[in-house]
Design a protein around this motif. Sequence first.
Motif, PDB file in Angstrom:
ATOM      1  N   ARG A 146     -11.769  39.033  -1.098  1.00 42.64           N
ATOM      2  CA  ARG A 146     -11.250  39.303   0.238  1.00 42.64           C
ATOM      3  C   ARG A 146     -10.490  38.088   0.758  1.00 42.64           C
ATOM      4  O   ARG A 146     -11.021  36.984   0.770  1.00 42.64           O
ATOM      5  CB  ARG A 146     -12.402  39.635   1.182  1.00 42.64           C
ATOM      6  CG  ARG A 146     -13.060  40.990   0.931  1.00 42.64           C
ATOM      7  CD  ARG A 146     -14.417  41.044   1.571  1.00 42.64           C
ATOM      8  NE  ARG A 146     -15.344  40.120   0.928  1.00 42.64           N
ATOM      9  CZ  ARG A 146     -16.562  39.840   1.394  1.00 42.64           C
ATOM     10  NH1 ARG A 146     -16.984  40.386   2.512  1.00 42.64           N
ATOM     11  NH2 ARG A 146     -17.340  39.007   0.735  1.00 42.64           N
ATOM     12  N   VAL A 147      -9.263  38.304   1.198  1.00 45.80           N
ATOM     13  CA  VAL A 147      -8.416  37.223   1.698  1.00 45.80           C
ATOM     14  C   VAL A 147      -7.971  37.550   3.115  1.00 45.80           C
ATOM     15  O   VAL A 147      -7.507  38.656   3.404  1.00 45.80           O
ATOM     16  CB  VAL A 147      -7.176  37.010   0.810  1.00 45.80           C
ATOM     17  CG1 VAL A 147      -6.345  35.839   1.330  1.00 45.80           C
ATOM     18  CG2 VAL A 147      -7.577  36.788  -0.644  1.00 45.80           C
ATOM     19  N   TYR A 148      -8.121  36.575   4.006  1.00 41.74           N
ATOM     20  CA  TYR A 148      -7.668  36.693   5.383  1.00 41.74           C
ATOM     21  C   TYR A 148      -6.689  35.553   5.641  1.00 41.74           C
ATOM     22  O   TYR A 148      -6.857  34.445   5.117  1.00 41.74           O
ATOM     23  CB  TYR A 148      -8.853  36.632   6.349  1.00 41.74           C
ATOM     24  CG  TYR A 148      -9.846  37.749   6.092  1.00 41.74           C
ATOM     25  CD1 TYR A 148      -9.674  38.995   6.682  1.00 41.74           C
ATOM     26  CD2 TYR A 148     -10.923  37.558   5.233  1.00 41.74           C
ATOM     27  CE1 TYR A 148     -10.560  40.029   6.435  1.00 41.74           C
ATOM     28  CE2 TYR A 148     -11.812  38.587   4.973  1.00 41.74           C
ATOM     29  CZ  TYR A 148     -11.625  39.817   5.574  1.00 41.74           C
ATOM     30  OH  TYR A 148     -12.498  40.843   5.312  1.00 41.74           O
ATOM     31  N   ALA A 149      -5.669  35.830   6.442  1.00 48.95           N
ATOM     32  CA  ALA A 149      -4.611  34.838   6.597  1.00 48.95           C
ATOM     33  C   ALA A 149      -4.142  34.720   8.028  1.00 48.95           C
ATOM     34  O   ALA A 149      -4.100  35.703   8.778  1.00 48.95           O
ATOM     35  CB  ALA A 149      -3.422  35.190   5.702  1.00 48.95           C
ATOM     36  N   MET A 150      -3.789  33.497   8.388  1.00 50.63           N
ATOM     37  CA  MET A 150      -3.079  33.218   9.628  1.00 50.63           C
ATOM     38  C   MET A 150      -1.608  33.092   9.256  1.00 50.63           C
ATOM     39  O   MET A 150      -1.157  32.059   8.759  1.00 50.63           O
ATOM     40  CB  MET A 150      -3.617  31.933  10.267  1.00 50.63           C
ATOM     41  CG  MET A 150      -5.075  32.015  10.640  1.00 50.63           C
ATOM     42  SD  MET A 150      -5.708  30.519  11.467  1.00 50.63           S
ATOM     43  CE  MET A 150      -5.571  29.323  10.124  1.00 50.63           C
ATOM     44  N   THR A 151      -0.866  34.157   9.463  1.00 45.46           N
ATOM     45  CA  THR A 151       0.523  34.204   9.026  1.00 45.46           C
ATOM     46  C   THR A 151       1.216  35.392   9.670  1.00 45.46           C
ATOM     47  O   THR A 151       0.587  36.188  10.376  1.00 45.46           O
ATOM     48  CB  THR A 151       0.611  34.306   7.486  1.00 45.46           C
ATOM     49  OG1 THR A 151       1.954  34.113   7.067  1.00 45.46           O
ATOM     50  CG2 THR A 151       0.109  35.667   6.992  1.00 45.46           C
ATOM     51  N   GLY A 158       1.661  38.043   4.388  1.00 45.39           N
ATOM     52  CA  GLY A 158       1.026  39.033   5.243  1.00 45.39           C
ATOM     53  C   GLY A 158       0.970  40.394   4.582  1.00 45.39           C
ATOM     54  O   GLY A 158      -0.042  41.103   4.672  1.00 45.39           O
ATOM     55  N   GLN A 159       2.047  40.766   3.895  1.00 45.46           N
ATOM     56  CA  GLN A 159       2.069  42.045   3.194  1.00 45.46           C
ATOM     57  C   GLN A 159       1.083  42.056   2.037  1.00 45.46           C
ATOM     58  O   GLN A 159       0.425  43.072   1.769  1.00 45.46           O
ATOM     59  CB  GLN A 159       3.486  42.323   2.670  1.00 45.46           C
ATOM     60  CG  GLN A 159       4.502  42.601   3.765  1.00 45.46           C
ATOM     61  CD  GLN A 159       4.205  43.866   4.528  1.00 45.46           C
ATOM     62  OE1 GLN A 159       4.088  44.943   3.945  1.00 45.46           O
ATOM     63  NE2 GLN A 159       4.066  43.757   5.847  1.00 45.46           N
ATOM     64  N   ALA A 160       0.957  40.918   1.356  1.00 48.08           N
ATOM     65  CA  ALA A 160       0.021  40.842   0.229  1.00 48.08           C
ATOM     66  C   ALA A 160      -1.427  40.895   0.701  1.00 48.08           C
ATOM     67  O   ALA A 160      -2.288  41.511   0.056  1.00 48.08           O
ATOM     68  CB  ALA A 160       0.266  39.557  -0.567  1.00 48.08           C
ATOM     69  N   VAL A 161      -1.691  40.262   1.834  1.00 53.02           N
ATOM     70  CA  VAL A 161      -3.041  40.259   2.388  1.00 53.02           C
ATOM     71  C   VAL A 161      -3.370  41.602   3.024  1.00 53.02           C
ATOM     72  O   VAL A 161      -4.502  42.092   2.918  1.00 53.02           O
ATOM     73  CB  VAL A 161      -3.186  39.123   3.433  1.00 53.02           C
ATOM     74  CG1 VAL A 161      -4.498  39.242   4.192  1.00 53.02           C
ATOM     75  CG2 VAL A 161      -3.111  37.770   2.743  1.00 53.02           C
TER      76      VAL A 161
END
Length: 377
Positions: A146-151, A158-161
């Motif tokens: 699971r990956v979460y991003a500030m982007t 963002g699309q990949a996450v």
Amino acid sequence: MYVYNWYRKETQCIELRAGQKGKAMKETEKIEIMHFSQEGYVEDGKNVYETGKKMIELADKVADEGYDAVFLMGVGGTWDELMQLEYLMNKFGDRDLEVYLIHAAEWNVMGHKRMTEKSVVLTASESGTTPEVLEAVKKMKDMGVRVYAMTKPEGPIGQAVGAENCVAMASDHGSGGCEKGYYLADCFGLRLLNRRGCFPQFDKFIEQTKDVWTHLVDIRKSFEPRAEELAKKYALAPYTMFIGSGALWGETILFSMCILEEMQWKRTRYITSADFFHGTLELVEPGVPVFLFMGEDENRKLDERVRAFLTRGVTGDTDINVIDTAEFAIPGLDDEFRVIVSPWILSSLITDRLAAYYETVTKHNLNYRRYYHQFDY
């Protein structure tokens, strides 16, 4: 060639600190604050507070699902920014909590033996296109991590996450340093601790920092004259040392590397207070400016040792400059939270204000690069 933009100045009221931490500051004089929208910054702060609620929701989701380890991933400046969260999660977390700060470029070639499909990753990319992070995210997603991003949700990362797993961290007005990103990361990491029973004061912390942005404006005002003075004195120095530790170490690297090396092409040496006495101290001599960033955590004892050495007179006529976050008040904030907010303060002072004045002295636009993002490499 590039056009250097001379920045608009706004006349602001400064409230100089009365001397004791936490005391109200007395308005005494008018000071100009350069290239900074006070109203815009405070508005951005309100938006970041709302965005922080999304980070808390993501942390709650992770806590509900369970996890075996937390990985904080970045490259360059984002790696530096996540150092403070790694420090805080290890400081406040229980002994069973595993937190790892990883560099995306290194992970892409080395991996990490503790990462499993039960792990969770928090990463960041303001541009949304950082190639090393994008490569790592795709590989992690293939692993089931699971990956979460500030982007930017619409960007490649963002699309990949997945848009539901990321929040935008860029401000609308572009004012400030890295403190808004720190806030969002802390909402995620400290909430995970709260759900583990390690940081029961989480809700109180969020409430007390809700309006911290107005106080960070006041801190900028009080530091503005000194920022200008320091830049005029040291911006053209051929070589400068920067020393920090603990919660401030990531910000120390970020200012030295991302701001001065990348954006100003200045030669720097950044070193922890712990390692300063193992090599670097021999390079302190007249003509070499030294900056010591003093924090408010356990490592302050190490900072004090460095200050005592630098100010005892054995290094000759050396320019010693101490910037101590404890000197800057945030009314309404409990002392127990000062360690968390100290990187926000330092970012306001140096990555924002000092950097802006370096730019005016060097005449080198902070946005101008020779190589970075200029071509593929």
